[in-house]
Design a protein around this motif. Structure first.
Motif, PDB file in Angstrom:
ATOM      1  N   GLY A  19       0.810  -1.212   0.000  1.00 58.02           N
ATOM      2  CA  GLY A  19       0.000   0.000   0.000  1.00 58.02           C
ATOM      3  C   GLY A  19       0.842   1.259   0.000  1.00 58.02           C
ATOM      4  O   GLY A  19       0.528   2.236  -0.693  1.00 58.02           O
ATOM      5  N   ILE A  20       1.919   1.250   0.759  1.00 61.48           N
ATOM      6  CA  ILE A  20       2.827   2.405   0.766  1.00 61.48           C
ATOM      7  C   ILE A  20       3.486   2.550  -0.602  1.00 61.48           C
ATOM      8  O   ILE A  20       3.610   3.666  -1.127  1.00 61.48           O
ATOM      9  CB  ILE A  20       3.872   2.268   1.890  1.00 61.48           C
ATOM     10  CG1 ILE A  20       3.183   2.383   3.259  1.00 61.48           C
ATOM     11  CG2 ILE A  20       4.974   3.310   1.742  1.00 61.48           C
ATOM     12  CD1 ILE A  20       4.068   2.012   4.432  1.00 61.48           C
ATOM     13  N   ALA A  28       0.973   4.225  -2.927  1.00 62.32           N
ATOM     14  CA  ALA A  28       0.795   5.664  -2.709  1.00 62.32           C
ATOM     15  C   ALA A  28       1.994   6.464  -3.215  1.00 62.32           C
ATOM     16  O   ALA A  28       1.831   7.526  -3.832  1.00 62.32           O
ATOM     17  CB  ALA A  28       0.545   5.941  -1.229  1.00 62.32           C
ATOM     18  N   GLY A  82      -0.994  -1.509  -5.598  1.00 64.36           N
ATOM     19  CA  GLY A  82      -2.320  -1.283  -5.037  1.00 64.36           C
ATOM     20  C   GLY A  82      -3.201  -2.512  -5.121  1.00 64.36           C
ATOM     21  O   GLY A  82      -3.950  -2.816  -4.185  1.00 64.36           O
ATOM     22  N   SER A 119     -14.300   6.449  -1.016  1.00 67.59           N
ATOM     23  CA  SER A 119     -13.079   5.790  -1.484  1.00 67.59           C
ATOM     24  C   SER A 119     -13.193   5.350  -2.932  1.00 67.59           C
ATOM     25  O   SER A 119     -12.235   5.472  -3.704  1.00 67.59           O
ATOM     26  CB  SER A 119     -12.765   4.579  -0.605  1.00 67.59           C
ATOM     27  OG  SER A 119     -12.456   4.982   0.700  1.00 67.59           O
ATOM     28  N   TRP A 157      -6.721  13.896  -3.917  1.00 71.99           N
ATOM     29  CA  TRP A 157      -5.940  13.921  -2.679  1.00 71.99           C
ATOM     30  C   TRP A 157      -6.735  14.508  -1.527  1.00 71.99           C
ATOM     31  O   TRP A 157      -6.555  14.100  -0.377  1.00 71.99           O
ATOM     32  CB  TRP A 157      -4.647  14.701  -2.888  1.00 71.99           C
ATOM     33  CG  TRP A 157      -3.743  14.075  -3.913  1.00 71.99           C
ATOM     34  CD1 TRP A 157      -3.496  14.532  -5.175  1.00 71.99           C
ATOM     35  CD2 TRP A 157      -2.984  12.875  -3.775  1.00 71.99           C
ATOM     36  NE1 TRP A 157      -2.624  13.687  -5.822  1.00 71.99           N
ATOM     37  CE2 TRP A 157      -2.294  12.669  -4.983  1.00 71.99           C
ATOM     38  CE3 TRP A 157      -2.812  11.949  -2.737  1.00 71.99           C
ATOM     39  CZ2 TRP A 157      -1.445  11.582  -5.194  1.00 71.99           C
ATOM     40  CZ3 TRP A 157      -1.961  10.869  -2.936  1.00 71.99           C
ATOM     41  CH2 TRP A 157      -1.298  10.689  -4.152  1.00 71.99           C
ATOM     42  N   TRP A 207      -8.924  11.812  -0.268  1.00 71.47           N
ATOM     43  CA  TRP A 207      -8.141  10.807   0.459  1.00 71.47           C
ATOM     44  C   TRP A 207      -7.761  11.266   1.861  1.00 71.47           C
ATOM     45  O   TRP A 207      -7.653  10.438   2.767  1.00 71.47           O
ATOM     46  CB  TRP A 207      -6.880  10.422  -0.324  1.00 71.47           C
ATOM     47  CG  TRP A 207      -7.157   9.495  -1.464  1.00 71.47           C
ATOM     48  CD1 TRP A 207      -6.881   9.698  -2.780  1.00 71.47           C
ATOM     49  CD2 TRP A 207      -7.814   8.225  -1.387  1.00 71.47           C
ATOM     50  NE1 TRP A 207      -7.325   8.630  -3.521  1.00 71.47           N
ATOM     51  CE2 TRP A 207      -7.893   7.707  -2.689  1.00 71.47           C
ATOM     52  CE3 TRP A 207      -8.344   7.475  -0.339  1.00 71.47           C
ATOM     53  CZ2 TRP A 207      -8.475   6.471  -2.980  1.00 71.47           C
ATOM     54  CZ3 TRP A 207      -8.925   6.245  -0.621  1.00 71.47           C
ATOM     55  CH2 TRP A 207      -8.983   5.757  -1.923  1.00 71.47           C
ATOM     56  N   ASP A 213      -8.618   8.663   4.671  1.00 72.41           N
ATOM     57  CA  ASP A 213      -7.514   8.100   5.445  1.00 72.41           C
ATOM     58  C   ASP A 213      -7.704   8.334   6.942  1.00 72.41           C
ATOM     59  O   ASP A 213      -7.427   7.446   7.758  1.00 72.41           O
ATOM     60  CB  ASP A 213      -6.175   8.671   4.983  1.00 72.41           C
ATOM     61  CG  ASP A 213      -5.831   8.264   3.562  1.00 72.41           C
ATOM     62  OD1 ASP A 213      -6.387   7.255   3.076  1.00 72.41           O
ATOM     63  OD2 ASP A 213      -5.032   8.960   2.922  1.00 72.41           O
ATOM     64  N   TYR A 270      -3.077   3.739   7.083  1.00 69.48           N
ATOM     65  CA  TYR A 270      -3.900   4.904   6.752  1.00 69.48           C
ATOM     66  C   TYR A 270      -3.319   6.187   7.330  1.00 69.48           C
ATOM     67  O   TYR A 270      -3.486   7.262   6.749  1.00 69.48           O
ATOM     68  CB  TYR A 270      -5.344   4.670   7.173  1.00 69.48           C
ATOM     69  CG  TYR A 270      -6.015   3.709   6.223  1.00 69.48           C
ATOM     70  CD1 TYR A 270      -6.525   4.151   5.009  1.00 69.48           C
ATOM     71  CD2 TYR A 270      -6.088   2.342   6.501  1.00 69.48           C
ATOM     72  CE1 TYR A 270      -7.094   3.272   4.108  1.00 69.48           C
ATOM     73  CE2 TYR A 270      -6.659   1.460   5.606  1.00 69.48           C
ATOM     74  CZ  TYR A 270      -7.162   1.929   4.406  1.00 69.48           C
ATOM     75  OH  TYR A 270      -7.718   1.047   3.511  1.00 69.48           O
ATOM     76  N   TYR A 302      -0.765   6.907   4.786  1.00 70.07           N
ATOM     77  CA  TYR A 302      -1.466   7.410   3.598  1.00 70.07           C
ATOM     78  C   TYR A 302      -1.838   8.881   3.762  1.00 70.07           C
ATOM     79  O   TYR A 302      -1.780   9.659   2.818  1.00 70.07           O
ATOM     80  CB  TYR A 302      -2.752   6.624   3.360  1.00 70.07           C
ATOM     81  CG  TYR A 302      -2.604   5.321   2.620  1.00 70.07           C
ATOM     82  CD1 TYR A 302      -1.437   4.961   1.959  1.00 70.07           C
ATOM     83  CD2 TYR A 302      -3.680   4.434   2.565  1.00 70.07           C
ATOM     84  CE1 TYR A 302      -1.333   3.758   1.284  1.00 70.07           C
ATOM     85  CE2 TYR A 302      -3.592   3.237   1.888  1.00 70.07           C
ATOM     86  CZ  TYR A 302      -2.420   2.897   1.240  1.00 70.07           C
ATOM     87  OH  TYR A 302      -2.341   1.712   0.567  1.00 70.07           O
ATOM     88  N   ALA A 323      -0.722  11.667   1.274  1.00 70.20           N
ATOM     89  CA  ALA A 323      -1.724  12.446   0.536  1.00 70.20           C
ATOM     90  C   ALA A 323      -1.393  13.935   0.558  1.00 70.20           C
ATOM     91  O   ALA A 323      -1.625  14.645  -0.423  1.00 70.20           O
ATOM     92  CB  ALA A 323      -3.115  12.199   1.094  1.00 70.20           C
TER      93      ALA A 323
END
Length: 199
Positions: free
Chosen positions: A28-29, A32, A46, A137, A152, A155, A159, A178, A181, A185
């Protein structure tokens, strides 16, 4: 001030996180960070992260979050395809007019209120938040795939709420994703805004 027992409990959950949570967070990181650079490989990371998170959310009584993660996998396929066909150049950033945001947010509210009672009846831990986060989302993910600058901003809200949802359900390591994230973002918004202004 941090409540020590709650913080200790959270820290213990993070340290006891499963390998699946750790892989989902790492992927996930990667997603992003690669999205900020507008790299199509973001969608591969993703998709992997979302597939794992779908299983974890289902096991944590967050049914719409599980469905949402499954939808992210499908969106990852679309995003990869859309960003690949841009002749080797990063996809161009666009901006929505205000009326589109108003329509999107009003639709989100209506759908979330309609879905919340069904979720509550089916054992969802946080029906209204689960519904709202899911709908916003999906919208924000579609906006990323279309390279809409304001994704963004959506998000940042998603998040923050997702951090709470996952932490409240005992998935502390995922909740940290999150939090990360949220910070990403902020940088993503600044980076895309600079690029959009320059173009």
């Amino acid at each position: 001030m941090i409540d020590t027992p709650t913080f200790d409990s959270f820290l213990q959950q993070v340290l006891a996180s499963s390998w699946a949570e750790q892989i989902a967070v790492a992927a996930g990181i990667g997603y992003a960070l690669l999205v900020i650079r507008r790299s199509r490989w973001a969608w591969v990371c993703g998709g992997v992260s979302s597939a794992i998170l779908a299983v974890l959310a289902a096991g944590a009584a967050l049914p719409l979050q599980a469905v949402l993660q499954g939808a992210y996998v499908l969106m990852a396929v679309y995003g990869f395809w859309h960003w690949t066909r841009e002749s080797g150049e990063p996809v161009a950033i666009t901006v929505w007019p205000l009326r589109w945001h108003v329509a999107a947010l009003l639709s989100t509210i209506v759908i979330a209120f309609a879905a919340a009672p069904w979720l509550a009846a089916n054992g969802a831990a946080w029906p209204m938040l689960d519904a709202g986060v899911t709908v916003v989302s999906l919208l924000a993910t579609w906006m990323v795939a279309r390279a809409v600058l304001e994704n963004w901003l959506y998000w940042l809200v998603v998040d923050a709420v997702s951090f709470f949802l996952y932490a409240a359900q005992g998935l502390a390591f995922v909740s940290m994703l999150y939090a990360i994230y949220f910070v990403i973002a902020i940088f993503g918004l600044r980076s895309w805004l600079r690029t959009w202004r320059a173009s």
